[in-house]
Every structure is written in structure tokens, then in C-alpha cells.
Design an enzyme around this catalytic site. Structure first.
Site, PDB file in Angstrom:
ATOM      1  N   ASP A  56      32.657  43.315  37.905  1.00  0.00           N
ATOM      2  CA  ASP A  56      33.477  44.654  37.587  1.00  0.00           C
ATOM      3  C   ASP A  56      33.716  44.769  36.094  1.00  0.00           C
ATOM      4  O   ASP A  56      34.022  46.009  35.704  1.00  0.00           O
ATOM      5  CB  ASP A  56      34.991  44.648  38.296  1.00  0.00           C
ATOM      6  CG  ASP A  56      34.996  44.754  39.604  1.00  0.00           C
ATOM      7  OD1 ASP A  56      34.158  44.795  40.336  1.00  0.00           O
ATOM      8  OD2 ASP A  56      35.899  43.849  40.197  1.00  0.00           O
ATOM      9  N   MET A  87      44.226  36.606  39.223  1.00  0.00           N
ATOM     10  CA  MET A  87      43.073  36.242  40.288  1.00  0.00           C
ATOM     11  C   MET A  87      41.759  36.829  39.392  1.00  0.00           C
ATOM     12  O   MET A  87      41.733  37.884  39.270  1.00  0.00           O
ATOM     13  CB  MET A  87      43.431  37.029  41.446  1.00  0.00           C
ATOM     14  CG  MET A  87      42.497  36.601  42.628  1.00  0.00           C
ATOM     15  SD  MET A  87      41.247  37.994  42.627  1.00  0.00           S
ATOM     16  CE  MET A  87      41.946  39.073  44.068  1.00  0.00           C
ATOM     17  N   GLU A 180      38.993  34.714  52.089  1.00  0.00           N
ATOM     18  CA  GLU A 180      39.322  36.212  52.705  1.00  0.00           C
ATOM     19  C   GLU A 180      38.436  36.514  53.764  1.00  0.00           C
ATOM     20  O   GLU A 180      37.113  36.778  53.613  1.00  0.00           O
ATOM     21  CB  GLU A 180      39.145  37.378  51.590  1.00  0.00           C
ATOM     22  CG  GLU A 180      39.526  38.628  52.135  1.00  0.00           C
ATOM     23  CD  GLU A 180      39.404  39.748  51.240  1.00  0.00           C
ATOM     24  OE1 GLU A 180      39.538  39.492  49.981  1.00  0.00           O
ATOM     25  OE2 GLU A 180      39.701  40.907  51.474  1.00  0.00           O
ATOM     26  N   GLU A 216      43.879  40.073  54.387  1.00  0.00           N
ATOM     27  CA  GLU A 216      44.182  41.440  54.097  1.00  0.00           C
ATOM     28  C   GLU A 216      44.424  42.293  55.180  1.00  0.00           C
ATOM     29  O   GLU A 216      44.047  42.208  56.256  1.00  0.00           O
ATOM     30  CB  GLU A 216      42.683  42.074  53.537  1.00  0.00           C
ATOM     31  CG  GLU A 216      42.727  43.692  53.168  1.00  0.00           C
ATOM     32  CD  GLU A 216      41.636  44.058  52.523  1.00  0.00           C
ATOM     33  OE1 GLU A 216      40.913  43.460  51.593  1.00  0.00           O
ATOM     34  OE2 GLU A 216      41.136  45.073  52.947  1.00  0.00           O
ATOM     35  N   HIS A 219      41.788  44.002  57.285  1.00  0.00           N
ATOM     36  CA  HIS A 219      40.646  43.480  57.858  1.00  0.00           C
ATOM     37  C   HIS A 219      41.462  42.976  59.211  1.00  0.00           C
ATOM     38  O   HIS A 219      40.461  42.854  60.300  1.00  0.00           O
ATOM     39  CB  HIS A 219      40.380  42.281  56.849  1.00  0.00           C
ATOM     40  CG  HIS A 219      39.548  42.489  55.744  1.00  0.00           C
ATOM     41  ND1 HIS A 219      39.359  41.968  54.635  1.00  0.00           N
ATOM     42  CD2 HIS A 219      39.212  44.099  55.412  1.00  0.00           C
ATOM     43  CE1 HIS A 219      38.656  42.660  53.653  1.00  0.00           C
ATOM     44  NE2 HIS A 219      38.674  43.785  53.979  1.00  0.00           N
ATOM     45  N   ASP A 244      46.137  40.629  50.131  1.00  0.00           N
ATOM     46  CA  ASP A 244      45.500  41.831  49.928  1.00  0.00           C
ATOM     47  C   ASP A 244      46.195  42.818  50.818  1.00  0.00           C
ATOM     48  O   ASP A 244      46.185  42.975  52.059  1.00  0.00           O
ATOM     49  CB  ASP A 244      43.991  41.869  50.116  1.00  0.00           C
ATOM     50  CG  ASP A 244      43.336  41.245  49.028  1.00  0.00           C
ATOM     51  OD1 ASP A 244      43.759  40.976  48.215  1.00  0.00           O
ATOM     52  OD2 ASP A 244      42.036  41.388  49.207  1.00  0.00           O
ATOM     53  N   ASP A 286      44.646  45.985  47.481  1.00  0.00           N
ATOM     54  CA  ASP A 286      43.267  45.705  47.583  1.00  0.00           C
ATOM     55  C   ASP A 286      43.058  47.125  48.368  1.00  0.00           C
ATOM     56  O   ASP A 286      42.658  47.395  49.375  1.00  0.00           O
ATOM     57  CB  ASP A 286      42.554  44.718  48.227  1.00  0.00           C
ATOM     58  CG  ASP A 286      41.203  44.811  48.189  1.00  0.00           C
ATOM     59  OD1 ASP A 286      40.630  45.679  47.504  1.00  0.00           O
ATOM     60  OD2 ASP A 286      40.354  44.063  48.983  1.00  0.00           O
TER      61      ASP A 286
END
Ligand code: GLT
Ligand code: MN
Ligand code: MN
Length: 382
Positions: A56, A87, A180, A216, A219, A244, A286
Site C-alpha cells: 500500500d 498494525m 484473519e 472480520e 467474513h 476488522d 476494514d
């Protein structure tokens, strides 16, 4: 009211607010947002922190000198806008080398490169002050199980995570790893499809204390599961290292909606849980703005995530302080002593105890009323 403060620990991934609205069928709708501008935006909307994948910030083919300049300038931007980096994570899914997975790929060269790349991302995160390292195995999975045995994938994943824990120790980094889970997308099926899968995997590692989970919302919800139950189990295990937050309708693609956008009721029970137990880690969003938005819309999206969290936090306090609600909750918990520890005596006493099944089963529990009162709090009439 509902103003984000540093104490709330609201964070966003660099990839979230910089998301350009590309999808499998459509080109990006927003211009690129340079990382330092993203940090400025986060400062502007009142976020506490920014999280990032290695790429990123630093392009995968950057030279060492370019990397150092980028990192120097990014640190200056963080400083200038009062944004921290709690993080860091690593992209083990974007580059074509990871088409067959990263830590679990069949080619040992790919597996070694994945570990090398993760070590570099750990170096980067440590330089920025991160103490949590997320591992999302987005490409660790299959379209056809003809390619490998699933237990071999688990063994390879363990080998990689063990290696990275040793690197963490050798470098003197203070990372805690947060694994995750996701059931599918981008792979047809991803290994470690739920948070519970990771909770089973972690005790098999060489340094289980160093590794926890990063559940998350979207998810577990994609899999039709109750997210707050997964978070509760992670919390009970002492493994809720990160979280998340976003939102998702079940049975859809990975939507990553603004927190509370799809199911504010489920979001309420989640916020209430996190606040009730005193979760002290970052509240990381997120999520990303709808593809219909320009960067003003992205700001509205980011402010909305934090504002909804704070509104729900206030609603949770109101719920906890509501006498009628608390009376129902108390009555529903019954009275009498807990089971207590096992002993030959207690087992004999339990074996001989008489239970009036009919009488115990007879009273209604008033969960209808409890739920309606909850709804009325959420709808703002109570
Ligand atoms: C990617 C994914 C997220 C993960 C990120 C960390 S990247 O956007 O959809 O759920 O948390 O790798
Ligand atoms: Mn995520
Ligand atoms: Mn997601």
C-alpha cells in the site's frame, strides 16, 4: 457528541480509504489517493491510526533507496497529521506469483518468497511503530482440491508462521500476530475459513502466545455465521488481538460496507460486547466507500463508520442502565448455585438431586419483550 477521540482507537487501512472502487466487472472510479494524502484525510476525519500492507506504501519493485525515501516521507506525514500506525500486514495476494497461494503454495520457491516478503513487511511495520501484524491468507486456498492435500496446506502454514515468530523474536520486534479468516473470495475456498479454525490451529504452533486472531464482520457473515459469537470465543481464549469492523449481507460477495450499514442490530450486539468486556485494542474499519462515491463520499464513509460505532456504544450504555431490561435479564438467569468443581461428593449429590422439570420449564423468559425493548432503544424511542 460522537466525536472520535484518540482513546477510541479508530483506525483505517490505507487500502480502505484509498480504495478506488474497482470491481471484477468495472474499472476504478476514483483517482489514486497517494498514501500521504490518505494520512491527511484520516487526520482530517479524526481517526487515530492507519494500517497498511507493505505494498500500500512501497511498490513491490521499489529500490532500497526509493523505499527509504517513501518511508521517511510517510513518517513525516503521520507526524504532521497526528496519525499512528498500530498494525501492519503484507500483501500475499496481489502479485501473480501468489496465484497458487503463498505460505501454502505447492512451489517451495513461492513459499520462501512469501516468508521473505513478510519479513520485509514486518521490518516496515516495526519502523512505523506497529505492534500488531495481521496475516490474511486470501490466496491460501483452492478452486480444485486436486492440487494438494488440505492437511499439507495446514502443515505449510504452520511452518511459515513458526518461522515468522522466530524472526519476530530474533529481531526484537514486539509483534503479536493476528490471523484473519475468510471462507472464500478471492479463492473458491480458502483454508482456515472461520475464526474458529484459527483458534484450533494456534495451539499447534511453537509460540502460541504470540499468535491470536483478527476476526472480520464481513467474513463470518459471508459464511452465514454469527460474528459476535466468533468474537466471544476469541475473547474467551485471550486471542482477540485485533478486529476488522465493516458490514455485509449474508450470501453476497465480500461487500466491506461502512460499519453498521447492513445490519445495525448485529453491530449493536458486537459493540456492546466489545465495550462490556473492555476490549482495549484498535477498532479497525476494514471497509470501503460505495463505488458511487468521490473522495467527499469517502470522507462521509469514514466519519460514518466511527460515528455509528459511538452511537451504538451510547445505546449499549443505555441498554445496560435500563431497569426494565436489566430486570428481565436478571430473571432469565435464574437462581441457585453453579455446578462447582467436580468431586466424588458433588457428583453423588448431583446424581441424587431432584429437578422439577415441568416447574423449571414452565415460565416464559420474556425474550420477546427484551428484544422489543432493545429494538426501541435502537430506534431511538427509548
Ligand atoms: C483485503 C481483505 C481484508 C484484509 C486485508 C488484510 S486486505 O482487503 O479483504 O479483509 O483484512 O490483508
Ligand atoms: Mn479484513
Ligand atoms: Mn472483507
Amino acid at each position: 457528541a460522537y466525536q472520535p477521540q484518540p482513546a477510541h482507537k479508530f483506525t483505517f487501512g490505507l487500502w480502505t480509504i484509498s480504495n478506488r472502487g474497482r470491481d471484477p466487472f468495472g474499472e476504478p472510479v476514483r483517482d489514486p489517493l497517494p498514501p500521504n494524502d490518505a494520512v491527511a484525510m484520516l487526520g482530517d476525519v479524526g481517526a487515530w491510526g492507519v494500517n497498511l500492507h507493505d505494498n500500500d506504501l512501497v511498490p513491490i519493485d521499489a529500490t532500497a533507496a526509493e523505499r527509504d525515501r517513501i518511508v521517511r516521507e510517510f513518517k513525516a506525514a503521520m507526524q504532521q497529521h497526528g496519525v499512528v500506525c498500530p498494525m501492519a500486514t503484507v500483501s500475499l495476494f496481489t502479485d501473480p506469483i501468489f496465484k497458487d497461494g503463498a505460505f501454502t503454495a505447492n512451489d517451495p520457491q513461492v513459499r520462501a518468497y512469501a516468508v521473505q516478503k513478510t519479513m520485509g513487511a514486518m521490518d516496515l511495520g516495526a519502523e512505523l511503530g506497529a505492534t500488531i501484524f495481521v496475516l490474511w491468507g486470501g490466496r491460501e486456498g483452492t478452486e480444485t482440491d486436486a492440487c494438494r492435500r488440505p492437511d499439507d496446506a495446514v502443515k505449510r502454514l504452520r511452518e511459515a508462521v513458526n518461522y515468522l515468530c522466530e524472526y519476530n523474536i530474533a529481531q526484537g520486534y514486539q509483534y503479536r500476530f493476528a490471523m484473519e479468516a475468510k471462507p472464500n473470495e478471492p479463492r473458491g475456498d480458502i483454508y482456515m475459513s472461520t475464526t474458529g479454525s484459527y483458534l484450533g490451529f494456534i495451539p499447534t504452533l511453537d509460540h502460541p502466545d504470540m499468535v491470536g486472531v483478527n476476526p472480520e464482520v464481513a467474513h463470518e457473515t459471508m459464511a452465514g455465521l454469527n460474528f459476535t459469537h466468533a468474537v466471544g470465543q476469541a475473547w474467551d481464549a485471550g486471542k482477540l488481538f485485533h478486529i476488522d469492523l465493516n458490514d455485509q449481507n449474508p450470501g453476497r460477495y465480500d461487500q466491506d460496507f461502512r460499519f453498521g450499514a447492513a445490519n445495525p442490530r448485529a453491530a449493536f450486539f458486537l459493540v456492546k460486547f466489545l465495550e462490556d468486556v473492555g476490549y482495549a485494542g484498535p477498532r479497525h474499519f476494514d471497509a470501503h466507500a460505495y463505488r458511487t462515491e468521490d473522495y467527499e463520499g469517502v470522507k462521509a464513509f469514514a466519519r460514518g463508520c466511527m460515528r455509528t460505532y459511538l452511537i451504538l456504544k451510547e445505546k449499549a450504555a443505555r441498554w445496560n442502565a435500563d431497569a426494565e431490561i436489566q430486570a428481565i435479564v436478571k430473571a432469565a438467569h435464574g437462581d441457585g448455585a453453579n455446578l462447582g468443581p467436580f468431586s466424588a461428593d458433588s457428583a453423588r449429590a448431583l446424581a441424587n438431586r431432584e429437578f422439577d422439570r415441568k416447574a423449571i420449564a414452565a415460565p416464559g423468559l420474556a425474550y420477546e419483550q427484551l428484544d422489543q425493548l432493545t429494538t426501541e432503544i435502537l430506534l431511538g424511542v427509548r
